[in-house]
Design a protein around this motif. Structure first.
Motif, PDB file in Angstrom:
ATOM      1  N   SER A  41      -4.558   8.885 -15.892  1.00 31.66           N
ATOM      2  CA  SER A  41      -3.209   9.057 -16.403  1.00 31.66           C
ATOM      3  C   SER A  41      -2.272   9.328 -15.234  1.00 31.66           C
ATOM      4  O   SER A  41      -2.687   9.638 -14.127  1.00 31.66           O
ATOM      5  N   ASP A  42      -0.970   9.196 -15.510  1.00 30.24           N
ATOM      6  CA  ASP A  42       0.037   9.414 -14.475  1.00 30.24           C
ATOM      7  C   ASP A  42      -0.211   8.504 -13.263  1.00 30.24           C
ATOM      8  O   ASP A  42      -0.173   8.932 -12.109  1.00 30.24           O
ATOM      9  N   ALA A  43      -0.491   7.231 -13.531  1.00 29.28           N
ATOM     10  CA  ALA A  43      -0.725   6.269 -12.451  1.00 29.28           C
ATOM     11  C   ALA A  43       0.549   6.074 -11.642  1.00 29.28           C
ATOM     12  O   ALA A  43       1.670   6.318 -12.117  1.00 29.28           O
ATOM     13  N   LEU A  44       0.397   5.632 -10.419  1.00 29.89           N
ATOM     14  CA  LEU A  44       1.549   5.390  -9.565  1.00 29.89           C
ATOM     15  C   LEU A  44       2.342   4.193 -10.080  1.00 29.89           C
ATOM     16  O   LEU A  44       1.778   3.226 -10.602  1.00 29.89           O
ATOM     17  N   ASN A  45       3.642   4.260  -9.902  1.00 34.49           N
ATOM     18  CA  ASN A  45       4.560   3.266 -10.458  1.00 34.49           C
ATOM     19  C   ASN A  45       4.921   2.232  -9.398  1.00 34.49           C
ATOM     20  O   ASN A  45       5.596   2.542  -8.421  1.00 34.49           O
ATOM     21  N   ASP A  46       4.489   0.988  -9.610  1.00 37.33           N
ATOM     22  CA  ASP A  46       4.798  -0.090  -8.673  1.00 37.33           C
ATOM     23  C   ASP A  46       6.294  -0.313  -8.495  1.00 37.33           C
ATOM     24  O   ASP A  46       6.746  -0.738  -7.429  1.00 37.33           O
ATOM     25  N   ASP A  47       7.068  -0.052  -9.545  1.00 39.64           N
ATOM     26  CA  ASP A  47       8.489  -0.385  -9.516  1.00 39.64           C
ATOM     27  C   ASP A  47       9.272   0.453  -8.522  1.00 39.64           C
ATOM     28  O   ASP A  47      10.397   0.080  -8.154  1.00 39.64           O
ATOM     29  N   VAL A  48       8.725   1.585  -8.099  1.00 40.68           N
ATOM     30  CA  VAL A  48       9.469   2.454  -7.186  1.00 40.68           C
ATOM     31  C   VAL A  48       8.835   2.520  -5.796  1.00 40.68           C
ATOM     32  O   VAL A  48       9.273   3.305  -4.955  1.00 40.68           O
ATOM     33  N   VAL A  49       7.815   1.712  -5.545  1.00 42.26           N
ATOM     34  CA  VAL A  49       7.226   1.668  -4.208  1.00 42.26           C
ATOM     35  C   VAL A  49       8.175   0.930  -3.270  1.00 42.26           C
ATOM     36  O   VAL A  49       8.677  -0.148  -3.594  1.00 42.26           O
ATOM     37  N   LEU A  50       8.428   1.515  -2.112  1.00 44.35           N
ATOM     38  CA  LEU A  50       9.262   0.874  -1.101  1.00 44.35           C
ATOM     39  C   LEU A  50       8.351   0.254  -0.043  1.00 44.35           C
ATOM     40  O   LEU A  50       7.516   0.936   0.550  1.00 44.35           O
ATOM     41  N   PRO A 105       3.554  10.941  -9.058  1.00 45.95           N
ATOM     42  CA  PRO A 105       3.764  10.663 -10.481  1.00 45.95           C
ATOM     43  C   PRO A 105       4.244  11.839 -11.327  1.00 45.95           C
ATOM     44  O   PRO A 105       4.610  11.641 -12.491  1.00 45.95           O
ATOM     45  N   LEU A 106       4.252  13.056 -10.785  1.00 45.70           N
ATOM     46  CA  LEU A 106       4.569  14.224 -11.599  1.00 45.70           C
ATOM     47  C   LEU A 106       5.979  14.734 -11.319  1.00 45.70           C
ATOM     48  O   LEU A 106       6.532  14.497 -10.236  1.00 45.70           O
ATOM     49  N   ALA A 107       6.545  15.438 -12.288  1.00 40.35           N
ATOM     50  CA  ALA A 107       7.855  16.064 -12.131  1.00 40.35           C
ATOM     51  C   ALA A 107       7.670  17.572 -11.998  1.00 40.35           C
ATOM     52  O   ALA A 107       7.051  18.195 -12.878  1.00 40.35           O
ATOM     53  N   ARG A 123      -5.768   8.828  -7.805  1.00 40.76           N
ATOM     54  CA  ARG A 123      -4.703   7.935  -8.264  1.00 40.76           C
ATOM     55  C   ARG A 123      -4.251   7.014  -7.132  1.00 40.76           C
ATOM     56  O   ARG A 123      -4.013   5.827  -7.338  1.00 40.76           O
ATOM     57  N   LEU A 124      -4.120   7.580  -5.947  1.00 43.22           N
ATOM     58  CA  LEU A 124      -3.709   6.777  -4.799  1.00 43.22           C
ATOM     59  C   LEU A 124      -4.746   5.699  -4.493  1.00 43.22           C
ATOM     60  O   LEU A 124      -4.397   4.532  -4.272  1.00 43.22           O
ATOM     61  N   VAL A 125      -6.014   6.069  -4.478  1.00 40.24           N
ATOM     62  CA  VAL A 125      -7.077   5.099  -4.206  1.00 40.24           C
ATOM     63  C   VAL A 125      -7.086   4.008  -5.267  1.00 40.24           C
ATOM     64  O   VAL A 125      -7.239   2.814  -4.961  1.00 40.24           O
ATOM     65  N   TRP A 175      -4.564   2.925  -7.015  1.00 37.49           N
ATOM     66  CA  TRP A 175      -3.417   2.048  -6.762  1.00 37.49           C
ATOM     67  C   TRP A 175      -3.708   1.094  -5.606  1.00 37.49           C
ATOM     68  O   TRP A 175      -3.417  -0.104  -5.693  1.00 37.49           O
ATOM     69  N   LEU A 176      -4.297   1.604  -4.536  1.00 35.66           N
ATOM     70  CA  LEU A 176      -4.620   0.754  -3.397  1.00 35.66           C
ATOM     71  C   LEU A 176      -5.633  -0.316  -3.774  1.00 35.66           C
ATOM     72  O   LEU A 176      -5.524  -1.475  -3.346  1.00 35.66           O
ATOM     73  N   ASP A 177      -6.620   0.032  -4.581  1.00 37.15           N
ATOM     74  CA  ASP A 177      -7.637  -0.934  -5.004  1.00 37.15           C
ATOM     75  C   ASP A 177      -7.001  -2.126  -5.711  1.00 37.15           C
ATOM     76  O   ASP A 177      -7.452  -3.265  -5.562  1.00 37.15           O
ATOM     77  N   ALA A 178      -5.948  -1.858  -6.485  1.00 40.16           N
ATOM     78  CA  ALA A 178      -5.343  -2.906  -7.305  1.00 40.16           C
ATOM     79  C   ALA A 178      -4.208  -3.644  -6.606  1.00 40.16           C
ATOM     80  O   ALA A 178      -3.846  -4.753  -7.030  1.00 40.16           O
ATOM     81  N   ARG A 179      -3.656  -3.073  -5.539  1.00 43.02           N
ATOM     82  CA  ARG A 179      -2.403  -3.613  -5.018  1.00 43.02           C
ATOM     83  C   ARG A 179      -2.475  -4.176  -3.598  1.00 43.02           C
ATOM     84  O   ARG A 179      -1.540  -4.819  -3.158  1.00 43.02           O
ATOM     85  N   THR A 180      -3.525  -3.937  -2.873  1.00 41.92           N
ATOM     86  CA  THR A 180      -3.508  -4.370  -1.483  1.00 41.92           C
ATOM     87  C   THR A 180      -4.887  -4.792  -1.012  1.00 41.92           C
ATOM     88  O   THR A 180      -5.897  -4.256  -1.469  1.00 41.92           O
TER      89      THR A 180
END
Length: 219
Positions: free
Chosen positions: A4-13, A57-59, A89-91, A93-98
């Motif tokens: 849960s609370d996965a990293l959001n691709d839309d806000v990655v710079l 991912p948290l507020a 969560r970071l790992v 995201w990296l597995d899926a995105r790069t």
């Protein structure tokens, strides 16, 4: 299974759209900040990397602005389980995105703790880490023995006037990092919980060395 609370691709710079074949350096901001915070350092860092600044991912509780990787308040303050979850969560995201040929991590404060925890989760995946005003979490993880054998390069910088990070965490990190990494870094006189120009110069020098090592290994 996805966390849960996965990293959001839309806000990655991202520093560049032309990332194929480039080593990746992931930037992890501190508590109450966001992805724009460390992305501002990119012009001062080596141009050979692709840079990705991700948002935690948290507020944090009101009225703290920004975002956080894990809670630091209340009864669960800095619970190692939450830091491990953030690193997982970071790992994920990296597995899926790069598919970068090499990946390093650079984090400030909370982000530095997450960087070291990710290194402990997957000690053979990450080439190096930069920990700015951060710390290593107490407790054992399955990858610690492998990390102690590999001893990847880690830069740790902190200030003599940093009154944000609890002293016991600094003491633990002073003992833990030399046993699990090839440690370099510096304690900066008069610096608080921040990043100084002198530290940026040292980080740039460290990253230049890592880039040269990655390039040589791939030659």
């Amino acid at each position: 299974m996805a966390l849960s609370d996965a990293l959001n691709d839309d806000v990655v710079l991202w520093s560049t759209d032309a990332r194929a074949g480039l080593p990746l350096l992931v930037l992890l901001h501190g508590y109450g900040a966001d992805e724009r915070d460390l992305f501002g350092l990119v012009p001062h860092l080596p141009p050979g990397f692709a840079y990705a600044a991700v948002r935690a991912p948290l507020a944090p509780p009101f009225p703290t602005p920004g975002h956080s990787w894990y809670p630091i308040e209340g009864l669960e303050s800095r619970d190692p389980r939450h830091v491990t979850d953030a690193a997982a969560r970071l790992v994920e995201w990296l597995d899926a995105r790069t598919d970068a040929p090499a990946t390093g991590l650079l984090g400030f404060s909370q982000g530095g703790a997450v960087a070291l925890q990710a290194l402990r989760l997957q000690p053979e995946r990450f080439s190096f880490a930069v920990n700015l005003s951060g710390y290593a979490m107490p407790g054992a993880l399955p990858g610690d023995d492998i990390l102690a054998e590999r001893r990847p390069p880690v830069f740790w910088g902190r200030g003599t006037h940093d009154d944000v990070i609890p002293g016991q965490l600094i003491t633990h990190t002073v003992e833990w990092l030399p046993a699990h990494s090839t440690l370099s870094g510096r304690v900066y006189p008069g610096m608080g919980h921040s990043v100084s120009q002198d530290e940026l110069v040292d980080v740039r020098r460290f990253l230049d060395l890592q880039f040269d090592a990655i390039t040589a290994a791939g030659a």
